[in-house]
Motif scaffolding. Structure first.
Motif, PDB file in Angstrom:
ATOM      1  N   THR A  32       0.831  -1.201   0.000  1.00 46.84           N
ATOM      2  CA  THR A  32       0.000   0.000   0.000  1.00 46.84           C
ATOM      3  C   THR A  32       0.867   1.253   0.000  1.00 46.84           C
ATOM      4  O   THR A  32       0.614   2.206  -0.747  1.00 46.84           O
ATOM      5  CB  THR A  32      -0.917   0.008   1.235  1.00 46.84           C
ATOM      6  OG1 THR A  32      -1.764  -1.143   1.200  1.00 46.84           O
ATOM      7  CG2 THR A  32      -1.779   1.258   1.263  1.00 46.84           C
ATOM      8  N   GLY A  35       2.524   1.632  -3.408  1.00 47.56           N
ATOM      9  CA  GLY A  35       1.553   2.059  -4.412  1.00 47.56           C
ATOM     10  C   GLY A  35       1.210   3.534  -4.303  1.00 47.56           C
ATOM     11  O   GLY A  35       1.114   4.246  -5.316  1.00 47.56           O
ATOM     12  N   LYS A  39       2.009   6.411  -7.139  1.00 47.06           N
ATOM     13  CA  LYS A  39       0.957   7.253  -7.717  1.00 47.06           C
ATOM     14  C   LYS A  39       1.281   8.736  -7.546  1.00 47.06           C
ATOM     15  O   LYS A  39       1.119   9.540  -8.487  1.00 47.06           O
ATOM     16  CB  LYS A  39      -0.385   6.924  -7.072  1.00 47.06           C
ATOM     17  CG  LYS A  39      -1.550   7.713  -7.655  1.00 47.06           C
ATOM     18  CD  LYS A  39      -2.875   7.280  -7.042  1.00 47.06           C
ATOM     19  CE  LYS A  39      -4.028   8.069  -7.643  1.00 47.06           C
ATOM     20  NZ  LYS A  39      -5.340   7.641  -7.062  1.00 47.06           N
ATOM     21  N   PHE A  66      -0.397  -1.985  -9.412  1.00 43.21           N
ATOM     22  CA  PHE A  66       0.731  -1.663  -8.543  1.00 43.21           C
ATOM     23  C   PHE A  66       0.364  -0.522  -7.590  1.00 43.21           C
ATOM     24  O   PHE A  66       0.666  -0.567  -6.398  1.00 43.21           O
ATOM     25  CB  PHE A  66       1.956  -1.253  -9.363  1.00 43.21           C
ATOM     26  CG  PHE A  66       2.497  -2.344 -10.257  1.00 43.21           C
ATOM     27  CD1 PHE A  66       2.361  -3.683  -9.915  1.00 43.21           C
ATOM     28  CD2 PHE A  66       3.153  -2.028 -11.437  1.00 43.21           C
ATOM     29  CE1 PHE A  66       2.865  -4.684 -10.733  1.00 43.21           C
ATOM     30  CE2 PHE A  66       3.666  -3.016 -12.252  1.00 43.21           C
ATOM     31  CZ  PHE A  66       3.521  -4.343 -11.908  1.00 43.21           C
ATOM     32  N   GLU A  67      -0.286   0.507  -8.119  1.00 42.88           N
ATOM     33  CA  GLU A  67      -0.637   1.674  -7.312  1.00 42.88           C
ATOM     34  C   GLU A  67      -1.665   1.335  -6.239  1.00 42.88           C
ATOM     35  O   GLU A  67      -1.683   1.961  -5.173  1.00 42.88           O
ATOM     36  CB  GLU A  67      -1.166   2.791  -8.214  1.00 42.88           C
ATOM     37  CG  GLU A  67      -0.089   3.388  -9.119  1.00 42.88           C
ATOM     38  CD  GLU A  67      -0.607   4.534  -9.960  1.00 42.88           C
ATOM     39  OE1 GLU A  67       0.222   5.231 -10.580  1.00 42.88           O
ATOM     40  OE2 GLU A  67      -1.845   4.741 -10.009  1.00 42.88           O
ATOM     41  N   GLN A  68      -2.514   0.375  -6.529  1.00 40.56           N
ATOM     42  CA  GLN A  68      -3.553  -0.007  -5.577  1.00 40.56           C
ATOM     43  C   GLN A  68      -3.093  -1.113  -4.633  1.00 40.56           C
ATOM     44  O   GLN A  68      -3.862  -1.565  -3.778  1.00 40.56           O
ATOM     45  CB  GLN A  68      -4.797  -0.456  -6.348  1.00 40.56           C
ATOM     46  CG  GLN A  68      -5.437   0.682  -7.139  1.00 40.56           C
ATOM     47  CD  GLN A  68      -6.381   0.169  -8.219  1.00 40.56           C
ATOM     48  OE1 GLN A  68      -6.691  -1.027  -8.286  1.00 40.56           O
ATOM     49  NE2 GLN A  68      -6.842   1.070  -9.081  1.00 40.56           N
ATOM     50  N   GLY A  69      -1.831  -1.545  -4.775  1.00 36.04           N
ATOM     51  CA  GLY A  69      -1.291  -2.574  -3.892  1.00 36.04           C
ATOM     52  C   GLY A  69      -1.851  -3.956  -4.140  1.00 36.04           C
ATOM     53  O   GLY A  69      -1.764  -4.829  -3.279  1.00 36.04           O
TER      54      GLY A  69
END
Length: 290
Positions: A32, A35, A39, A66-69
């Motif tokens: 998290t 990510g 972002k 990736f950004e949202q984990g």
């Protein structure tokens, strides 16, 4: 490491018994954090996901994951992203923690110890040890798991297990010893071609000066390893720990008396197995029979 063998640490890196993905397990906080950082840096650079993805060689959907984990990025992605976003190393600082997150939660501590070990002694009874596996062999083991793992998780775990094998080429080289039950040098997980590939891999690794590979024949009347698989890890400073794993559960033994007992058992197991030279000859014979 042990039955990483089947998939986990033994490193096998298999999955938890519940079939969860790595990002669903404890320790996902690092994903998290990574990510969010990714972002913020992307938006600071004025890039949308599609444009950024084009620059680093990934689809916009992957960037979003990736950004949202939800997915664990490979080291190559982190290197490219840090450079493209001119992050000055901000993403690189999380690289090691992100790498650890690719393993099942129960194997993460063992993976860290394994990567830094001065000595690794492993007794394998369920499959060829993870440090000796090929991609095809690893993929076959993970595909057989029940409950089923999804394809993304399988590919992530395959990459993670192959990445662990960097310890084989590390310098200074760790002293490594493997004792493998004969049965699992004969079982054609994934098919005969996959078995041939992993036997060839074992022979190749067995030529290294810091590696000794031994086979425990099925005709032995005495075997001190009947209690199951384990890995002995010697850390910097000389302290030893023992790693035990079964059914997606693991234990690190640090009590000196307990570890000493496991070490003594390993010594007996080695004395009961074929010698390293006999073992490589035995594996060559198996290859000739395929």
């Amino acid at each position: 490491m042990t039955q990483d063998e089947t998939g986990a640490g033994t490193g096998t890196d298999g999955g938890s018994a519940s079939g969860q993905r790595p990002e669903d397990e404890p320790g996902s906080g690092v994903m998290t954090a990574f990510g969010r950082q990714l972002k913020l840096l992307r938006m600071r650079a004025g890039l949308d996901r599609a444009e950024f993805g084009n620059r680093v060689g990934y689809a916009a959907q992957s960037v979003a994951s990736f950004e949202q984990g939800r997915r664990i990025p490979q080291p190559a992605f982190i290197d490219k992203a840090d450079a493209v976003l001119e992050a000055g190393g901000l993403l690189l600082t999380l690289k090691k923690e992100v790498a650890r997150a690719q393993y099942p939660a129960f194997f993460r501590d063992a993976a860290r110890l394994e990567a830094e070990a001065l000595e690794l002694f492993l007794y394998a009874v369920c499959a060829v040890p993870g440090l000796l596996q090929t991609e095809g062999y690893t993929r076959a083991l993970l595909a057989m798991r029940r409950p089923l793992l999804d394809e993304d998780t399988i590919e992530q775990r395959v990459s993670a297990r192959i990445a662990r094998q960097e310890v084989l080429n590390r310098w200074p080289a760790p002293l490594m010893s493997f004792v493998i039950e004969e049965t699992f040098l004969r079982r054609p997980f994934g098919g005969r071609a996959v078995l041939r590939g992993v036997l060839e891999q074992i022979l190749l690794v067995g030529q290294k000066r810091n590696v000794e590979i031994q086979v425990m024949p099925v005709d032995r009347e005495d075997n001190a390893g009947v209690d199951g698989p384990f890995t002995l890890i010697t850390r910097k400073g000389g302290d030893q720990v023992a790693y035990l794993e079964v059914q997606g559960r693991s234990m690190l033994l640090t009590d000196r008396d307990e570890v000493r007992s496991v070490a003594a058992r390993y010594g007996i197991i080695r004395s009961q197995a074929l010698t390293p030279r006999e073992s490589l000859g035995f594996i060559e014979k198996l290859l000739g029979e395929l």
